[in-house]
Design a protein around this motif. Structure first.
Motif, PDB file in Angstrom:
ATOM      1  N   GLY A 196      -6.114   7.040  -4.888  1.00 32.39           N
ATOM      2  CA  GLY A 196      -4.780   7.591  -4.629  1.00 32.39           C
ATOM      3  C   GLY A 196      -4.604   8.936  -5.304  1.00 32.39           C
ATOM      4  O   GLY A 196      -3.978   9.844  -4.754  1.00 32.39           O
ATOM      5  N   VAL A 197      -5.162   9.071  -6.509  1.00 28.22           N
ATOM      6  CA  VAL A 197      -4.965  10.319  -7.258  1.00 28.22           C
ATOM      7  C   VAL A 197      -5.894  11.424  -6.750  1.00 28.22           C
ATOM      8  O   VAL A 197      -5.497  12.590  -6.704  1.00 28.22           O
ATOM      9  CB  VAL A 197      -5.180  10.079  -8.768  1.00 28.22           C
ATOM     10  N   GLY A 250      -0.363  11.615   0.349  1.00 29.12           N
ATOM     11  CA  GLY A 250       0.240  10.595   1.205  1.00 29.12           C
ATOM     12  C   GLY A 250      -0.198   9.204   0.783  1.00 29.12           C
ATOM     13  O   GLY A 250       0.597   8.261   0.786  1.00 29.12           O
ATOM     14  N   PHE A 251      -1.455   9.058   0.413  1.00 30.02           N
ATOM     15  CA  PHE A 251      -1.961   7.751  -0.010  1.00 30.02           C
ATOM     16  C   PHE A 251      -1.363   7.361  -1.358  1.00 30.02           C
ATOM     17  O   PHE A 251      -0.994   6.210  -1.588  1.00 30.02           O
ATOM     18  CB  PHE A 251      -3.492   7.758  -0.052  1.00 30.02           C
ATOM     19  N   PHE A 252      -1.231   8.345  -2.244  1.00 30.34           N
ATOM     20  CA  PHE A 252      -0.610   8.071  -3.548  1.00 30.34           C
ATOM     21  C   PHE A 252       0.826   7.577  -3.347  1.00 30.34           C
ATOM     22  O   PHE A 252       1.259   6.607  -3.967  1.00 30.34           O
ATOM     23  CB  PHE A 252      -0.622   9.331  -4.428  1.00 30.34           C
ATOM     24  N   GLU A 253       1.545   8.248  -2.439  1.00 27.43           N
ATOM     25  CA  GLU A 253       2.941   7.855  -2.167  1.00 27.43           C
ATOM     26  C   GLU A 253       3.007   6.444  -1.579  1.00 27.43           C
ATOM     27  O   GLU A 253       3.896   5.664  -1.929  1.00 27.43           O
ATOM     28  CB  GLU A 253       3.607   8.869  -1.224  1.00 27.43           C
ATOM     29  N   ILE A 280      -7.055  -1.208   1.311  1.00 30.23           N
ATOM     30  CA  ILE A 280      -8.513  -1.352   1.203  1.00 30.23           C
ATOM     31  C   ILE A 280      -9.198  -0.462   2.241  1.00 30.23           C
ATOM     32  O   ILE A 280     -10.176   0.232   1.937  1.00 30.23           O
ATOM     33  CB  ILE A 280      -8.933  -2.836   1.353  1.00 30.23           C
ATOM     34  N   GLU A 281      -8.656  -0.466   3.443  1.00 31.64           N
ATOM     35  CA  GLU A 281      -9.235   0.363   4.493  1.00 31.64           C
ATOM     36  C   GLU A 281      -9.240   1.841   4.098  1.00 31.64           C
ATOM     37  O   GLU A 281     -10.242   2.544   4.231  1.00 31.64           O
ATOM     38  CB  GLU A 281      -8.370   0.207   5.737  1.00 31.64           C
ATOM     39  N   GLN A 282      -8.101   2.291   3.590  1.00 30.89           N
ATOM     40  CA  GLN A 282      -7.989   3.702   3.197  1.00 30.89           C
ATOM     41  C   GLN A 282      -8.922   4.013   2.020  1.00 30.89           C
ATOM     42  O   GLN A 282      -9.562   5.062   1.981  1.00 30.89           O
ATOM     43  CB  GLN A 282      -6.526   4.015   2.861  1.00 30.89           C
TER      44      GLN A 282
END
Ligand code: NAD
Ligand code: ZN
Length: 361
Positions: A191-192, A197-200, A221-223
């Protein structure tokens, strides 16, 4: 119970299949797409009872010549002794280059089986079936294999890709909270270092992640797999870019080692990520606000944000001097410009390190 779509293909090469409760289907896909003269499930003593024996039955019901090899669970088994023990059992059973190894377990099983597969008879194919969250989002992807030596962890190893990775979210239901958190820490890392967007998304889904909500976990998990796979495809052999995956791991490893490995990897990495963010602030790259968002998320997920008092700071600094990734006197370090914009620097100022470690007590 929510069903997750099967067969989510991330891409053609070393493809990752993610599903929920689809071990029958994994068996079928293996039978259909990976013909072999012998199928050897390699697993540890915990996973063997939980899933190994039933999976062996499934393969046999499909008419496949399958067998199972197990070794005692735990990091202590990731040694050359286990490699040699497994090798002689493979020889006894007539396993050759037309056979297929199936690594069913956490990172220890994956690293060890991958290592054996890469050197046994100059290599046999293998498939990863990761059963811990850590293995599903991290160790099964990327082709790093290794065993430990008395002198240090992961000192003997190879780069060797599995033919395929089958990730069944069902396995996560029997994972202890501590093992689960180990994987969560790696997810925070993605995420970091990837896109904001993933972090959010992770910030929004903290409660769902804590509850192991399947729908959210599948997305996360997919991301995570996509991010790890993307990094590895750019720099498979870790000549540069792949090192951004070490975010939080430099200080994390030093803390783990200083604790004599009583501090879990995930917890150590959580602290390492906060420290690296703190150093990024000290060095004038990252805003305090973003550092705090990282710390808050780590805390809300149930990971530690303060270094236990039992850790003498000098010890941690000494360990950093011994890191195997050191190049000359410089230790490469992953810092942040922003969430989603990591960069690798050739070492950080000792005073910044000391200050950050002090603040984290
Ligand atoms: P692990 O393999 O020791 O598994 C942790 C524990 O959980 C073990 O006791 C295991 O028996 C048990 N377990 C496994 N699946 C279970 C399930 N579904 N339900 C209940 N219990 C289960 O540890 P790990 O955290 O999965 O992996 C750590 C290892 O991975 C380390 O050796 C590390 O060096 C390695 N690693 C490798 C890479 C890589 O790129 N190759 C990356 C990260 C970590
Ligand atoms: Zn890690």
């Amino acid at each position: 119970r929510i069903k997750v779509h099967l067969d989510k293909r991330l891409s053609e090469t070393h493809e990752i299949c993610i599903g929920y409760d689809f071990q029958d289907r994994i068996g079928l896909l293996i039978a259909k797409e990976h013909p072999a003269n012998r199928y050897v499930i390699v697993t540890d003593s915990n996973v063997s009872g939980l899933y190994g024996k039933t999976f062996l039955e499934k393969l046999r019901e499909l008419g496949l010549p399958a067998e199972l090899l197990e070794f005692p669970a735990g990091e202590g088994s990731k040694t050359m002794d286990t490699v040699l023990a497994l090798t002689s059992r493979l020889l006894e059973r007539g396993v050759d280059r037309h056979s297929l190894l199936l690594a069913l377990g956490g990172g220890v099983v994956g690293d060890l089986t991958g290592f054996v597969a890469s050197i046994y008879m100059r290599s046999v194919p293998f498939i990863q079936i990761p059963t811990t969250l850590m293995a599903q989002v991290d160790s099964s992807i990327g082709g790093k294999t290794a065993v430990n030596l008395p002198q240090g962890k992961n000192l003997l190893g190879t780069f060797y890709q599995p033919k395929r990775i089958f990730t069944d979210l069902k396995f996560l239901e029997t994972l202890s909270d501590d093992e689960y958190l180990n994987g969560v820490a790696e997810i925070v890392k993605y995420g970091v270092i990837d896109e904001p967007g993933f972090f959010e998304l992770l910030e929004r889904e903290v409660p769902a992640i804590r509850e192991r909500n399947l729908e959210v976990l599948k997305k996360v998990i997919e991301q995570s797999c996509r991010i790890k796979k993307g990094v590895v495809e750019i720099d498979e052999q870790e000549s540069g870019f792949r090192r951004i995956l070490n975010y939080g791991h430099t200080i994390g490893h030093a803390l783990e080692a200083s604790s004599n490995f009583t501090l879990a990897h995930g917890k150590a990495v959580a602290l390492g990520m906060i420290a690296a963010s703190g150093i990024s602030v000290q060095s004038g790259y990252l805003s305090l606000e973003e550092r705090d968002r990282i710390e808050n998320m780590i805390r809300d997920l149930g990971l530690p944000v303060r270094i236990p008092e039992s850790f003498p700071q000098s010890n941690v600094l000494e360990r950093l001097q011994m890191d195997k990734k050191k190049e000359g006197s410089e230790l490469p370090f992953v810092l942040l410009k922003k969430i989603g914009i990591p960069f690798i620097t050739k070492g950080v100022e000792k005073s910044h390190l000391e200050k950050v470690l002090e603040e984290m007590k």
